[in-house]
Write a protein that holds these residues in place. Structure first.
Motif, PDB file in Angstrom:
ATOM      1  N   PRO A   1     -18.785  68.287  85.978  1.00 18.06           N
ATOM      2  CA  PRO A   1     -17.132  69.418  86.687  1.00 18.06           C
ATOM      3  C   PRO A   1     -16.669  69.465  85.336  1.00 18.06           C
ATOM      4  O   PRO A   1     -16.990  69.326  83.929  1.00 18.06           O
ATOM      5  CB  PRO A   1     -16.289  68.278  86.657  1.00 18.06           C
TER       6      PRO A   1
ATOM      7  N   ALA B   1     -21.801  63.028  90.145  1.00 16.69           N
ATOM      8  CA  ALA B   1     -21.787  64.618  90.066  1.00 16.69           C
ATOM      9  C   ALA B   1     -23.225  64.390  89.697  1.00 16.69           C
ATOM     10  O   ALA B   1     -24.238  64.955  90.264  1.00 16.69           O
ATOM     11  CB  ALA B   1     -21.007  65.505  88.737  1.00 16.69           C
TER      12      ALA B   1
ATOM     13  N   LEU C   1     -25.766  67.723  90.133  1.00 17.67           N
ATOM     14  CA  LEU C   1     -24.931  69.132  89.687  1.00 17.67           C
ATOM     15  C   LEU C   1     -24.862  68.673  88.301  1.00 17.67           C
ATOM     16  O   LEU C   1     -25.112  67.742  87.695  1.00 17.67           O
ATOM     17  CB  LEU C   1     -24.193  68.802  91.149  1.00 17.67           C
TER      18      LEU C   1
ATOM     19  N   LEU D   1     -16.224  71.001  90.992  1.00 23.22           N
ATOM     20  CA  LEU D   1     -17.929  71.154  90.339  1.00 23.22           C
ATOM     21  C   LEU D   1     -18.501  72.791  90.766  1.00 23.22           C
ATOM     22  O   LEU D   1     -17.559  73.176  91.253  1.00 23.22           O
ATOM     23  CB  LEU D   1     -17.877  70.195  91.853  1.00 23.22           C
TER      24      LEU D   1
END
Length: 236
Positions: free
Chosen positions: A180, A172, A177, A202
């Motif tokens: 999670p 991620a 990102l 996610l």
């Protein structure tokens, strides 16, 4: 109607060739590909076979993993086993073998894309394994599992699967990102032997669930399932 039966027989024969088993009792394969949506009193579904096939698959995979890595501990073998027998993996194997093409479905299930549904494919794959077991015994079923799952077993035997949460977080972060999140969505069983269900999510919306006897192990299972899911999507 006769033409449809001839085509089904030909399609099933081709499928049997793809998975490498020549059925002496082809009616077992017919039952294995018969979904509950089209079943009747005279045409039973594959649900009982699915139950049996799940156990045959489990023993076949557990034995293969045990023999493939003589140094692996139970804590290492367990996540490898779970990754190989879970529904998503069974569905992937089913797709590779073209199982969806020969499924017998009711009209509504067919119209809703049943031939591509993960749960339906995974269950049917287990039913096919049971059909082979009943047709020719455990060795024939095990050999079929080893053929179909072979590359996955080989990969699992050398893969590091203990810290899937870290691997998913790294995946991620590499894509900009946030980490999670993990949410406990269920707990079953007695207090002394609970089974936890955890959902990994996610920020982009992808989710997967995992189950285990401990919450941390369930988080690892969910992370592993989600990591496999997104890596598979990237490679598609």
């Amino acid at each position: 109607m006769n033409g449809q039966r001839v085509k089904l027989a030909a399609d099933l024969a081709a499928f049997a060739t793809r998975i490498g088993h020549d059925f002496s009792r082809p009616e077992l394969l017919v039952r294995a590909v018969t979904h509950a949506s089209i079943a009747s009193q005279s045409r039973p579904s594959n649900e009982r076979l699915e139950f049996l096939g799940d156990r045959v698959l489990g023993l076949s995979i557990a034995t293969a993993l045990f023999q493939a890595d003589g140094q692996a501990t139970e804590g290492t073998l367990a996540p490898r086993f779970n990754a190989l027998v879970r529904q998503e993996t069974c569905a992937d194997v089913a797709r590779e073998a073209g199982l969806g093409e020969v499924l017998k479905l009711g009209r509504s299930e067919m119209m809703s894309g049943g031939r591509r549904k993960e749960a339906l494919l995974g269950d049917a794959m287990e039913a096919v394994i049971a059909a082979i077991y009943l047709d020719a015994g455990f060795e024939a079923a095990r050999d079929t599992v080893l053929r179909l799952w072979g590359p996955r077993i080989a990969a699992a035997a050398v893969a590091e699967t203990r810290d899937a949460k870290s691997s998913l977080q790294e995946w991620a972060q590499a894509r900009g990102l946030p980490p999670p999140t993990y949410t406990e969505t269920g707990r079953e069983g007695p207090d002394h032997q609970p089974v936890f269900t955890v959902e990994a999510r996610l920020d982009t919306g992808e989710t997967a669930t995992g189950q285990a006897s401990g919450k941390r192990a369930a988080e690892q299972a969910a992370a592993r399932a989600l990591l496999e899911q997104v890596q598979r999507a990237e490679g598609a």
